[in-house]
Motif scaffolding. Structure first.
Motif, short mmCIF file in Angstrom:
data_model
loop_
_atom_site.label_atom_id
_atom_site.label_comp_id
_atom_site.label_asym_id
_atom_site.label_seq_id
_atom_site.Cartn_x
_atom_site.Cartn_y
_atom_site.Cartn_z
N VAL A 115 0.86 -1.19 0.00
CA VAL A 115 0.00 0.00 0.00
C VAL A 115 0.89 1.23 0.00
CG1 VAL A 115 -1.76 1.29 1.25
CG2 VAL A 115 -1.87 -1.21 1.20
N SER A 116 0.86 1.98 -1.07
CA SER A 116 1.72 3.15 -1.22
C SER A 116 1.00 4.46 -0.91
CB SER A 116 2.25 3.21 -2.65
OG SER A 116 1.19 3.44 -3.56
N GLY A 117 -0.30 4.37 -0.73
CA GLY A 117 -1.10 5.58 -0.56
C GLY A 117 -1.90 5.92 -1.80
N LYS A 118 -1.53 5.30 -2.93
CA LYS A 118 -2.31 5.48 -4.14
C LYS A 118 -3.59 4.63 -4.08
CE LYS A 118 1.69 6.42 -7.12
NZ LYS A 118 2.43 5.99 -8.32
N PRO A 119 -4.63 5.00 -4.80
CA PRO A 119 -5.89 4.23 -4.76
C PRO A 119 -5.69 2.81 -5.28
CG PRO A 119 -6.22 6.41 -5.74
CD PRO A 119 -4.74 6.22 -5.63
N LEU A 120 -6.39 1.87 -4.66
CA LEU A 120 -6.35 0.47 -5.06
C LEU A 120 -7.73 0.04 -5.58
CD1 LEU A 120 -4.31 -1.19 -2.16
CD2 LEU A 120 -3.47 -0.34 -4.36
N GLU A 121 -7.69 -0.86 -6.56
CA GLU A 121 -8.93 -1.40 -7.10
C GLU A 121 -8.75 -2.89 -7.36
OE1 GLU A 121 -10.58 0.86 -10.30
OE2 GLU A 121 -10.49 2.73 -9.16
N VAL A 122 -9.88 -3.62 -7.34
CA VAL A 122 -9.85 -5.05 -7.61
C VAL A 122 -10.50 -5.31 -8.97
CG1 VAL A 122 -9.73 -5.92 -5.25
CG2 VAL A 122 -11.94 -5.28 -6.22
N ALA A 123 -9.97 -6.32 -9.65
CA ALA A 123 -10.48 -6.67 -10.97
C ALA A 123 -10.86 -8.14 -10.99
CB ALA A 123 -9.42 -6.39 -12.03
N ALA A 124 -11.85 -8.47 -11.81
CA ALA A 124 -12.28 -9.86 -11.95
C ALA A 124 -12.70 -10.12 -13.38
CB ALA A 124 -13.46 -10.14 -11.01
N ALA A 125 -12.35 -11.31 -13.85
CA ALA A 125 -12.79 -11.79 -15.16
C ALA A 125 -13.22 -13.23 -14.99
CB ALA A 125 -11.67 -11.66 -16.19
N CYS A 126 -14.35 -13.57 -15.56
CA CYS A 126 -14.95 -14.88 -15.33
C CYS A 126 -14.83 -15.76 -16.57
CB CYS A 126 -16.42 -14.69 -14.97
SG CYS A 126 -17.36 -16.21 -14.88
N ASP A 127 -14.53 -17.04 -16.34
CA ASP A 127 -14.52 -18.04 -17.40
C ASP A 127 -15.51 -19.13 -17.02
OD1 ASP A 127 -12.34 -16.86 -18.88
OD2 ASP A 127 -11.02 -17.57 -17.29
N GLN A 165 -6.82 0.43 5.58
CA GLN A 165 -6.63 1.16 6.83
C GLN A 165 -5.70 2.35 6.62
OE1 GLN A 165 -8.16 0.75 9.60
NE2 GLN A 165 -9.05 -1.29 9.49
N PRO A 166 -6.00 3.49 7.21
CA PRO A 166 -5.12 4.66 7.11
C PRO A 166 -3.72 4.33 7.65
CG PRO A 166 -7.26 5.30 7.99
CD PRO A 166 -7.24 3.80 7.96
N GLY A 167 -2.69 4.72 6.93
CA GLY A 167 -1.33 4.48 7.37
C GLY A 167 -0.80 3.10 7.09
N ALA A 168 -1.62 2.22 6.52
CA ALA A 168 -1.18 0.85 6.24
C ALA A 168 -0.11 0.84 5.14
CB ALA A 168 -2.36 -0.02 5.82
N THR A 169 0.84 -0.08 5.26
CA THR A 169 1.87 -0.25 4.24
C THR A 169 1.63 -1.51 3.41
OG1 THR A 169 3.30 -1.39 5.82
CG2 THR A 169 3.57 1.00 5.59
#
Length: 339
Positions: A115-127, A165-169
């Motif tokens: 976790v760098s402080g930049k926004p994170l997102e999750v991706a999913a692709a279904c087969d 969480q805030p401050g998480a690495t």
């Protein structure tokens, strides 16, 4: 119910070497899948009416102009799989941090990401079988409701992680099919999961980090709300941009005692916009999502309300965007219709 396919071809700036943004296409498709919503809320009801992030589009009488409203992008093919990196239509750079897979019959998997402080997102692709339930997403053991994927369909879906969480690495992101009784779980009495019954469906999963643009991106203008929809007439409307305008107030009068509220958004994160409404004639609050309209029939999904006939009704609203949206605002419009 016949619905005009709103899935526009993904767009990418011609000079960019990165693949097209793989999630805008699917966000429009998720709008098409949503459960029918012609919500009728009786004035004075005390319950909170929540319009979930999913509605089937009810075909309207208005159609969008033929022109392309995405001025910043040119047509590009949707990339296959979960690319290592890509650039979204508004110029935002995405970088993949981790991948995982739930094969047919597997129930749960986790990945650890920095976790760098930049926004994170999750991706999913279904087969596999389209419509199969999707895995639930949690961060460090905390359920992340804004990262709940829709049932299996072709292509890639991308959603924000909001439980960091805030401050998480670092963080552990878990994908779990047993939470909602998905392909890896057979529900027994009491809600517990029984033996896994294979359904021919597997999930490719990933976590992405994106870098906020260096300067504010101007959201596309989009289309305007139609003056008339299925016998409804637009009485009042409000417009704004999510990072500048978070509230509005509209006063209307309906001789029939019926009003309906519709919303329309534009911008790369348009499908993540949310709205809440409160009326002075009732104690309930309505929460809803937003539509994107580029071509075809208007994606009509009105929330309908009963109000006192012939009396002025004041509707106060607030709006925002789920997840991080730094320098990526959404342009929104809200309309109140009467009969």
């Amino acid at each position: 119910m016949t619905v005009q396919d709103l899935r526009d071809v993904l767009r990418e700036r011609a000079e960019s070497p990165s693949p097209a943004n793989p999630y805008r296409h699917d966000e429009v498709r998720s709008r098409i899948r949503r459960t029918s919503l012609r919500r009728r809320v009786t004035a004075g009801a005390g319950a909170v009416a929540v319009i979930a992030a999913g509605i089937y589009l009810l075909p309207g009488t208005a159609t969008a102009p033929d022109r392309d409203t995405t001025a910043t992008a040119t047509t590009a093919a949707q990339p296959a799989g979960l690319p290592e990196s890509f650039t979204s239509a508004d110029g935002t750079a995405y970088r993949r941090l981790a991948t995982a897979m739930l094969k047919d019959g597997e129930a749960k998997t986790s990945v650890k990401v920095p976790v760098s402080g930049k926004p994170l997102e999750v991706a999913a692709a279904c087969d596999g079988d389209e419509g199969s339930p999707a895995p639930n997403v949690s961060v460090d053991g905390r359920d992340d409701p804004q990262s709940s994927f829709t049932p299996c369909e072709k292509g890639m879906s991308l959603l924000p992680l909001t439980r960091i969480q805030p401050g998480a690495t670092g963080a552990t992101v878990t994908f779990d099919t047993t939470v909602y009784g998905s392909p890896g779980c057979d529900q027994e009495k009491g809600g517990r999961c029984g033996p896994v019954v294979p359904q021919g469906t597997s999930w490719r999963l990933a976590v992405y980090e994106w870098t906020p643009p260096g300067r504010r991106v101007q959201p596309e203008r989009g289309e305007v709300l139609p003056a008339r929809l299925e016998g409804w007439k637009l009485a009042r409307s409000a417009t704004g941009v999510s990072d500048r305008d978070q509230s509005f107030s509209l006063v209307v009068k309906s001789e029939s005692g019926k009003i309906a509220i519709e919303q329309l958004c534009a911008g790369d994160l348009a499908m993540r916009a949310w709205f809440t409404y409160t009326m002075d004639v009732q104690g309930s609050t309505t929460t809803t999502t937003c539509a994107v309209w580029k071509t075809g029939p208007f994606p009509m999904a009105m929330a309908e309300f009963q109000v006192p006939k012939g009396k002025r009704v004041t509707i106060k609203g607030r709006t925002g965007v789920w997840g991080e949206s730094t320098n990526r605002p959404v342009r929104w419009s809200v309309g109140v219709y009467v009969k």
